[in-house]
Design a protein around this motif. Sequence first.
Motif, PDB file in Angstrom:
ATOM      1  N   ALA A  39       0.830  -1.202   0.000  1.00 32.70           N
ATOM      2  CA  ALA A  39       0.000   0.000   0.000  1.00 32.70           C
ATOM      3  C   ALA A  39       0.865   1.254   0.000  1.00 32.70           C
ATOM      4  CB  ALA A  39      -0.929  -0.007   1.212  1.00 32.70           C
ATOM      5  N   LYS A  40       1.959   1.214   0.748  1.00 36.49           N
ATOM      6  CA  LYS A  40       2.856   2.371   0.810  1.00 36.49           C
ATOM      7  C   LYS A  40       3.499   2.640  -0.542  1.00 36.49           C
ATOM      8  CE  LYS A  40       6.743   4.313   3.407  1.00 36.49           C
ATOM      9  NZ  LYS A  40       7.735   4.092   4.478  1.00 36.49           N
ATOM     10  N   TRP A  41       3.922   1.586  -1.247  1.00 38.75           N
ATOM     11  CA  TRP A  41       4.526   1.758  -2.569  1.00 38.75           C
ATOM     12  C   TRP A  41       3.532   2.369  -3.555  1.00 38.75           C
ATOM     13  CZ3 TRP A  41       7.304  -3.657  -3.234  1.00 38.75           C
ATOM     14  CH2 TRP A  41       8.478  -3.655  -2.465  1.00 38.75           C
ATOM     15  N   VAL A  42       2.301   1.858  -3.531  1.00 35.66           N
ATOM     16  CA  VAL A  42       1.285   2.371  -4.461  1.00 35.66           C
ATOM     17  C   VAL A  42       0.952   3.826  -4.113  1.00 35.66           C
ATOM     18  CG1 VAL A  42      -1.026   2.065  -5.395  1.00 35.66           C
ATOM     19  CG2 VAL A  42       0.350   0.062  -4.851  1.00 35.66           C
ATOM     20  N   GLN A  43       0.863   4.136  -2.814  1.00 38.45           N
ATOM     21  CA  GLN A  43       0.618   5.526  -2.397  1.00 38.45           C
ATOM     22  C   GLN A  43       1.716   6.459  -2.914  1.00 38.45           C
ATOM     23  OE1 GLN A  43      -1.182   4.252   1.894  1.00 38.45           O
ATOM     24  NE2 GLN A  43       0.089   6.071   1.859  1.00 38.45           N
ATOM     25  N   GLU A  44       2.960   6.033  -2.792  1.00 40.85           N
ATOM     26  CA  GLU A  44       4.073   6.858  -3.263  1.00 40.85           C
ATOM     27  C   GLU A  44       3.976   7.088  -4.767  1.00 40.85           C
ATOM     28  OE1 GLU A  44       6.625   8.430  -1.595  1.00 40.85           O
ATOM     29  OE2 GLU A  44       5.386   7.960   0.152  1.00 40.85           O
ATOM     30  N   TYR A  45       3.590   6.048  -5.500  1.00 40.63           N
ATOM     31  CA  TYR A  45       3.405   6.188  -6.952  1.00 40.63           C
ATOM     32  C   TYR A  45       2.315   7.213  -7.265  1.00 40.63           C
ATOM     33  CZ  TYR A  45       1.541   5.025 -11.572  1.00 40.63           C
ATOM     34  OH  TYR A  45       1.061   5.109 -12.857  1.00 40.63           O
ATOM     35  N   LEU A  46       1.198   7.136  -6.538  1.00 33.95           N
ATOM     36  CA  LEU A  46       0.094   8.067  -6.766  1.00 33.95           C
ATOM     37  C   LEU A  46       0.486   9.506  -6.437  1.00 33.95           C
ATOM     38  CD1 LEU A  46      -2.813   5.910  -5.305  1.00 33.95           C
ATOM     39  CD2 LEU A  46      -2.549   6.576  -7.696  1.00 33.95           C
ATOM     40  N   ILE A  47       1.170   9.673  -5.305  1.00 30.36           N
ATOM     41  CA  ILE A  47       1.516  11.009  -4.839  1.00 30.36           C
ATOM     42  C   ILE A  47       2.619  11.636  -5.694  1.00 30.36           C
ATOM     43  CG2 ILE A  47       2.511  12.328  -2.908  1.00 30.36           C
ATOM     44  CD1 ILE A  47      -0.353  11.458  -2.390  1.00 30.36           C
ATOM     45  N   ARG A  48       3.654  10.854  -6.022  1.00 28.86           N
ATOM     46  CA  ARG A  48       4.844  11.409  -6.665  1.00 28.86           C
ATOM     47  C   ARG A  48       4.809  11.377  -8.194  1.00 28.86           C
ATOM     48  NH1 ARG A  48       8.778  12.378  -3.032  1.00 28.86           N
ATOM     49  NH2 ARG A  48       8.468  11.519  -0.941  1.00 28.86           N
ATOM     50  N   ILE A  49       3.951  10.533  -8.767  1.00 29.06           N
ATOM     51  CA  ILE A  49       3.929  10.420 -10.229  1.00 29.06           C
ATOM     52  C   ILE A  49       2.564  10.781 -10.818  1.00 29.06           C
ATOM     53  CG2 ILE A  49       4.197   8.820 -12.177  1.00 29.06           C
ATOM     54  CD1 ILE A  49       6.297   7.344 -10.528  1.00 29.06           C
ATOM     55  N   VAL A  50       1.491  10.159 -10.288  1.00 31.10           N
ATOM     56  CA  VAL A  50       0.181  10.351 -10.912  1.00 31.10           C
ATOM     57  C   VAL A  50      -0.373  11.759 -10.703  1.00 31.10           C
ATOM     58  CG1 VAL A  50      -2.196   9.539 -11.005  1.00 31.10           C
ATOM     59  CG2 VAL A  50      -0.342   7.899 -10.756  1.00 31.10           C
ATOM     60  N   LEU A  51      -0.370  12.251  -9.468  1.00 31.54           N
ATOM     61  CA  LEU A  51      -0.913  13.599  -9.227  1.00 31.54           C
ATOM     62  C   LEU A  51      -0.150  14.678 -10.004  1.00 31.54           C
ATOM     63  CD1 LEU A  51      -1.934  13.619  -5.447  1.00 31.54           C
ATOM     64  CD2 LEU A  51      -3.410  13.594  -7.453  1.00 31.54           C
ATOM     65  N   PRO A  52       1.192  14.675 -10.018  1.00 33.47           N
ATOM     66  CA  PRO A  52       1.898  15.646 -10.861  1.00 33.47           C
ATOM     67  C   PRO A  52       1.551  15.511 -12.341  1.00 33.47           C
ATOM     68  CG  PRO A  52       3.392  14.753  -9.226  1.00 33.47           C
ATOM     69  CD  PRO A  52       2.131  13.945  -9.137  1.00 33.47           C
ATOM     70  N   ALA A  53       1.406  14.277 -12.829  1.00 33.54           N
ATOM     71  CA  ALA A  53       1.060  14.064 -14.235  1.00 33.54           C
ATOM     72  C   ALA A  53      -0.312  14.649 -14.551  1.00 33.54           C
ATOM     73  CB  ALA A  53       1.082  12.572 -14.566  1.00 33.54           C
ATOM     74  N   LEU A  54      -1.280  14.443 -13.653  1.00 33.93           N
ATOM     75  CA  LEU A  54      -2.625  14.987 -13.866  1.00 33.93           C
ATOM     76  C   LEU A  54      -2.627  16.511 -13.836  1.00 33.93           C
ATOM     77  CD1 LEU A  54      -4.751  12.489 -11.745  1.00 33.93           C
ATOM     78  CD2 LEU A  54      -4.730  12.721 -14.232  1.00 33.93           C
ATOM     79  N   ALA A  55      -1.793  17.082 -12.973  1.00 35.49           N
ATOM     80  CA  ALA A  55      -1.695  18.551 -12.931  1.00 35.49           C
ATOM     81  C   ALA A  55      -1.230  19.098 -14.271  1.00 35.49           C
ATOM     82  CB  ALA A  55      -0.734  18.978 -11.820  1.00 35.49           C
ATOM     83  N   LEU A  56      -0.191  18.498 -14.832  1.00 35.01           N
ATOM     84  CA  LEU A  56       0.334  18.959 -16.129  1.00 35.01           C
ATOM     85  C   LEU A  56      -0.630  18.664 -17.272  1.00 35.01           C
ATOM     86  CD1 LEU A  56       4.099  17.933 -15.883  1.00 35.01           C
ATOM     87  CD2 LEU A  56       3.136  20.226 -15.749  1.00 35.01           C
TER      88      LEU A  56
END
Length: 302
Positions: free
Chosen positions: A29-46
């Motif tokens: 769960a921690k690994w997936v959370q880190e992926y969401l926070i550090r990769i997916v949210l920034p990608a969606l912002a851009l």
Amino acid sequence: MTGAVVAIACLFLGILLRSLPKFPEELAAKWVQEYLIRIVLPALALLYIPAIKPSWDLLIPISVAWFTFLLSWAVFGFLGKWLNWGKNVTGCLIIVAGLANTSFLGFPVIEGLYGKEGLPIALLIDQGGSFLLVSSLSILVGSLYGNHSESLTQVPLKIIKFPPFGFLIGALLMSLMDIPTPEWLIPFLTLIGKTMPPMALLVIGLRFSADMKLISSRFFWYGLTYRLIFAPAMVWLIYREFLDPKSLEFKVSVLESGMAPMITGSIIAIQFGLQPKLATLLSGLGMPISGISLAIFYLLLG
């Protein structure tokens, strides 16, 4: 429809993996959370924010998400302090109950009820409201109420260091300066963005526990009552002064404000140690329960 099926399958996959003996669900769960926070949210912002062209006409539907989040902060912040709930519970309710699931749940519901004409309004509420909030004010609340809360002087630094926030600021500047996201980046950002619902539900599944004591707790029902009933009712009462109650903008605004708690909001709450089990239950069980309240508001709206 395929995306929704895959996402729901990931929810059950998470629950299944959690039940396996010796499976490291906390680490996964921690690994997936880190992926969401550090990769997916920034990608969606851009991907989405630079495409929003600022204008006064957009402010009313966008403000719905900001209004309900700030109202959540006011209501639960006051009650938490007055009734001595503790910072973790208060912060969890502010974030999770304050953010509606305006995209993963909201888009298909709005399209199903009002057709494609309702989607642009829903998109504005989601991208200009919910998404900006989850990348800004929810981080502030998490910093103030979380397990590792710092002094007020240290909170700005923690917000700046939170990965989605820097990308949010950059994307907002691009929007204001009319700088589009480079075309060659869009397919990659779109692909990454599509992983948000399944990965978010995978985290919910990995952390999901049908804790009857927690489900029957007043905090669970306070959060859902605010999100599913009180928030849309307040939007209905206040925004009819600014929008025609018979207009599509008004109806979509009310229904979007009554969606179940936002999955990403739960993940932010979990990231800051704000009652992870409560956050998971609110967004997980909130979706099926919201079907009843949304149907009632839809009928009342006409």
